[in-house]
Design an enzyme around this catalytic site. Structure first.
Site, PDB file in Angstrom:
ATOM      1  N   SER A  47      47.283  42.166  76.894  1.00  0.00           N
ATOM      2  CA  SER A  47      46.374  43.258  77.225  1.00  0.00           C
ATOM      3  C   SER A  47      46.787  44.541  76.514  1.00  0.00           C
ATOM      4  CB  SER A  47      46.289  43.471  78.739  1.00  0.00           C
ATOM      5  OG  SER A  47      47.575  43.648  79.298  1.00  0.00           O
ATOM      6  N   GLU A  48      48.092  44.774  76.327  1.00  0.00           N
ATOM      7  CA  GLU A  48      48.552  45.892  75.502  1.00  0.00           C
ATOM      8  C   GLU A  48      49.822  45.539  74.744  1.00  0.00           C
ATOM      9  OE1 GLU A  48      45.984  48.147  78.431  1.00  0.00           O
ATOM     10  OE2 GLU A  48      47.712  46.846  78.775  1.00  0.00           O
ATOM     11  N   THR A  49      49.952  46.150  73.576  1.00  0.00           N
ATOM     12  CA  THR A  49      51.156  46.111  72.752  1.00  0.00           C
ATOM     13  C   THR A  49      51.500  47.551  72.429  1.00  0.00           C
ATOM     14  OG1 THR A  49      50.574  43.972  71.794  1.00  0.00           O
ATOM     15  CG2 THR A  49      52.143  45.316  70.569  1.00  0.00           C
ATOM     16  N   HIS A  78      50.786  50.035  82.757  1.00  0.00           N
ATOM     17  CA  HIS A  78      51.876  49.058  82.688  1.00  0.00           C
ATOM     18  C   HIS A  78      52.600  49.113  81.344  1.00  0.00           C
ATOM     19  CE1 HIS A  78      49.847  45.834  80.307  1.00  0.00           C
ATOM     20  NE2 HIS A  78      51.040  45.277  80.266  1.00  0.00           N
TER      21      HIS A  78
END
Length: 287
Positions: A47-49, A78
């Site tokens: 979902s995120e990097t 997060h």
């Protein structure tokens, strides 16, 4: 430019690996351009990097750029906690009286690091709330598969923009089977990150007071396992309804996770936090 960069994958909002929300954290990333960062984020397919860079703000301990598989975000919850855990674990920053300051596109984000260094919380950035009009609210209710009266939905901007609404209870939240294509179209039309819904868990299953789910297909994330910025929006909406007691939210059950998010109100500030676990350490080859 080195041939490889230090890489960590941190599970956030859990004290047990594989039950929270993972974020890929690339350290020493100053030499990477935006296109390369986006390509890596698309490849990790999380979902995120995030990419840790030198701060340009003298009051910050480190800088951070945050990407979904589709776009860069000014802030996300997060990834902020997971990246803070990574820079501490890798010795890229040290706490000052249990505090860190992150610099991202949304500005400075203060973090609190509790003794032991695994439990962290971020202070929610300045927000803006806009009620959704009746037609858009009805379209979102249909896309979520809700019957009956349409809940009150608000667009809440904390960097990411989440359409946020309270449902009847946790059971209603967990029973949702959204039409992702419809939610994607709505998200793109409204220019928002996605939709976050929450409902009270009066049985307090697993010690949680509230159940939360976040859907962001327009950002390349059909359902975010455990969403920090989405929970920040829930906290803002609950505060506007008169709730100021600390509480615990549960998120991820619908997709096999068991995230726990702690929310505290400190004066005018809101802190969102939880446990973190480093699951992967290594090198990311970039040549």
């Amino acid at each position: 430019m080195p041939a490889s960069l230090p890489f960590l994958q941190v599970d956030v909002f859990t004290d047990r690996p594989f039950l929270g929300n993972p974020v890929a954290v690339i350290l020493d990333a100053d030499g990477l351009g935006t296109e390369a960062m986006q390509r890596i984020a698309r490849w990790t397919n999380l979902s995120e990097t995030t990419f840790v860079v030198r701060p340009t703000d003298a009051g910050a301990d480190y800088g951070l750029r945050i990407f979904t598989p589709e776009r860069e975000l000014p802030f996300a919850g997060h990834p902020t906690l997971g990246s803070a855990r990574a820079v501490l674990a890798a010795g890229r920053a040290s706490t000052h009286d249990g505090r860190l300051v992150q610099q991202c596109a949304a500005g400075r984000v203060p973090l609190r690091v509790e003794p032991g260094g695994t439990r962290l919380s971020f202070e929610v950035p300045a927000s803006r709330t806009t009620p959704l009009d009746a037609r858009d609210a009805a379209a979102i209710a249909r896309a979520l598969g809700l019957g009956g009266p349409v809940p009150r939905f608000e667009s809440i901007d904390v960097g990411p923009v989440w359409v946020t609404g309270e449902l009847a209870d946790a059971a209603t939240v967990l029973a949702l089977r959204p039409d992702m294509a419809a939610l994607e179209a709505i998200g793109r039309a409204l220019g928002v990150t996605g939709v976050t819904v929450h409902g009270p868990d009066r049985a307090r299953r697993g010690g949680a007071d509230v159940a939360v789910r976040s859907f962001a297909p327009a950002a390349g994330v059909p359902e975010d396992p455990v969403c920090g910025s989405g929970n920040a929006c829930v906290a803002i909406q609950r505060r506007a309804a008169g709730v100021r007691d600390a509480y615990v939210a549960a998120q991820g059950e619908a997709i096999g996770r068991a995230g726990r998010i702690s929310v505290r109100y400190r004066g005018d500030a809101i802190e969102v936090g939880g446990e973190t676990v480093v699951c992967v350490e290594g090198l990311l080859r970039i040549d």
